[in-house]
Scaffold this motif. Structure first.
Motif, PDB file in Angstrom:
ATOM      1  N   ARG A   1      41.572  46.085  44.854  1.00  0.00           N
ATOM      2  CA  ARG A   1      42.812  45.504  44.327  1.00  0.00           C
ATOM      3  C   ARG A   1      43.244  46.207  43.035  1.00  0.00           C
ATOM      4  NH1 ARG A   1      40.469  40.665  46.447  1.00  0.00           N
ATOM      5  NH2 ARG A   1      39.334  40.278  44.491  1.00  0.00           N
ATOM      6  N   GLN A   2      42.299  46.495  42.169  1.00  0.00           N
ATOM      7  CA  GLN A   2      42.628  47.160  40.910  1.00  0.00           C
ATOM      8  C   GLN A   2      43.171  48.566  41.147  1.00  0.00           C
ATOM      9  OE1 GLN A   2      38.746  46.811  39.128  1.00  0.00           O
ATOM     10  NE2 GLN A   2      39.283  44.976  37.961  1.00  0.00           N
ATOM     11  N   ILE A   3      42.568  49.286  42.085  1.00  0.00           N
ATOM     12  CA  ILE A   3      43.026  50.648  42.386  1.00  0.00           C
ATOM     13  C   ILE A   3      44.428  50.619  42.987  1.00  0.00           C
ATOM     14  CG2 ILE A   3      42.583  52.696  43.801  1.00  0.00           C
ATOM     15  CD1 ILE A   3      39.536  51.820  43.633  1.00  0.00           C
ATOM     16  N   GLU A   4      44.650  49.690  43.914  1.00  0.00           N
ATOM     17  CA  GLU A   4      45.976  49.576  44.527  1.00  0.00           C
ATOM     18  C   GLU A   4      47.040  49.239  43.481  1.00  0.00           C
ATOM     19  OE1 GLU A   4      48.365  46.946  47.913  1.00  0.00           O
ATOM     20  OE2 GLU A   4      46.212  46.657  47.615  1.00  0.00           O
ATOM     21  N   ALA A   5      46.740  48.291  42.600  1.00  0.00           N
ATOM     22  CA  ALA A   5      47.697  47.892  41.568  1.00  0.00           C
ATOM     23  C   ALA A   5      48.006  49.060  40.634  1.00  0.00           C
ATOM     24  CB  ALA A   5      47.159  46.702  40.789  1.00  0.00           C
ATOM     25  N   ALA A   6      46.982  49.815  40.252  1.00  0.00           N
ATOM     26  CA  ALA A   6      47.199  50.965  39.376  1.00  0.00           C
ATOM     27  C   ALA A   6      48.042  52.028  40.072  1.00  0.00           C
ATOM     28  CB  ALA A   6      45.856  51.552  38.947  1.00  0.00           C
ATOM     29  N   ALA A   7      47.783  52.248  41.372  1.00  0.00           N
ATOM     30  CA  ALA A   7      48.572  53.224  42.128  1.00  0.00           C
ATOM     31  C   ALA A   7      50.027  52.784  42.225  1.00  0.00           C
ATOM     32  CB  ALA A   7      47.980  53.417  43.511  1.00  0.00           C
TER      33      ALA A   7
END
Length: 331
Positions: free
Chosen positions: A120-126
């Protein structure tokens, strides 16, 4: 996202005449390539440009790996290897830096203790990154990171054709009961409709797999397979023709697990498999696909603790440069 510790970067960059593009330090500045900023290829940080055509995005996460860990240090190693890169791409006859505004977006901070939360954190940052960049090339990290990157790409481009270079299918349903690992991202991507059905292919599959049924399940998900032996027997251009036909007119996401290369060329990876492609074969195959519409990519599974003389890191940096040149050719 962190700034990768690149203090003082602005003074080292140079604006290309007539284009307004900010690129790495030029040779005229007499700055040796082993010096200077620690961004990819000594590029400017994203904060130093108004907007980027391509952002280089580090995802130092490897909690989804099942054998040798260490890919969390992959982005750092690839950036270090990239200092050797020069501006002109001989194979594709282009200077990406003068055609594209490329910037290093630093690393995402993803928890190593909770895989679903990290995804979730990686997706949000992307997603945030897409507000500043048109395309993202991701430096992993283990292959788990491909799933959140595909989720983010899907929001901007719809279902994408996937060309997946790897020794392994990575379409298993789970690994030891866990649905989010480096062996499952493309099953999840297919289930979620992130990829275009029957426009996806694996390249470099080889050696061993848990069961023959894995290949049947993979085909039912809509993937085609070009094995390392297929490339060896049919040649680079035959494999490229098959991939072009498979992709058709769809936007393309390219995912490169460094273990697609034989361990002789890339020893520093979590699950090495004998009998892989050579670095030259993979580069030639990528160059043959430069006419495709590349909307995103990743280079993953570099685990530098197992490297020798930066062999794997240099290969990964060079492949990232190939991807940038492909995007530049298609602009």
């Amino acid at each position: 996202m962190s700034d990768s510790g690149n203090e003082g970067l602005g003074a080292a960059q140079e604006e290309t005449a007539d284009t307004g593009i900010i690129g790495p330090p030029s040779a005229t500045q007499q700055l040796p390539r082993f010096a200077g900023p620690s961004t990819f290829a000594r590029l400017p940080r994203l904060e130093e440009v108004s907007r980027a055509d391509v952002a280089i995005f580090g995802v130092p996460f490897d909690s989804g790996t099942t054998y040798r860990p260490g890919a969390r240090f992959g982005p750092e190693a690839i950036r270090a290897g990239s200092k050797l890169l020069r501006p002109y791409h001989l194979g594709l006859e282009i200077e990406p830096w003068t055609t594209l505004q490329v910037a290093d977006a630093g690393d995402v901070g993803a928890t190593p203790f909770d895989i679903p939360e990290a995804v979730r954190q990686i997706e949000a940052a992307a997603q945030r990154l897409y507000s500043r960049a048109d395309r993202i090339i991701t430096l992993g990290g283990d292959h788990t990171v491909a799933l959140p990157m595909l989720r983010a790409a899907h929001r901007h481009h719809g279902p994408v054709a996937l060309i997946h270079f790897d020794a392994h299918l990575d379409t298993w349903d789970n690994m030891f009961g866990a649905p989010l690992t480096h062996g499952t991202p493309f099953r999840r991507a297919a289930e979620e409709g992130l990829v275009a059905v029957n426009h996806c292919a694996h390249v470099g599959i080889r050696h061993t797999t848990p069961a023959a049924k894995d290949l049947e399940d993979d085909k039912e998900l809509g993937f085609a397979t070009i094995s390392t032996l297929d490339v060896a027997r049919g040649g680079i251009e035959h494999a490229a023709d098959r991939l072009r036909a498979r992709v058709a007119d769809k936007p393309v996401y390219i995912s490169i697990d460094i273990d697609v290369l034989d361990p002789a060329y890339a020893p520093a990876t979590g699950t090495p498999e004998p009998g892989g492609l050579s670095t030259r074969e993979l580069q030639m195959l990528l160059h043959s696909l430069a006419d495709l519409e590349i909307v995103g990519a990743d280079v993953v599974e570099v685990s530098p603790a197992y490297d020798h003389a930066q062999i794997t890191a240099l290969a990964a940096a060079g492949l990232t440069f190939d991807l940038l040149a492909m995007v530049a050719r298609g602009k």
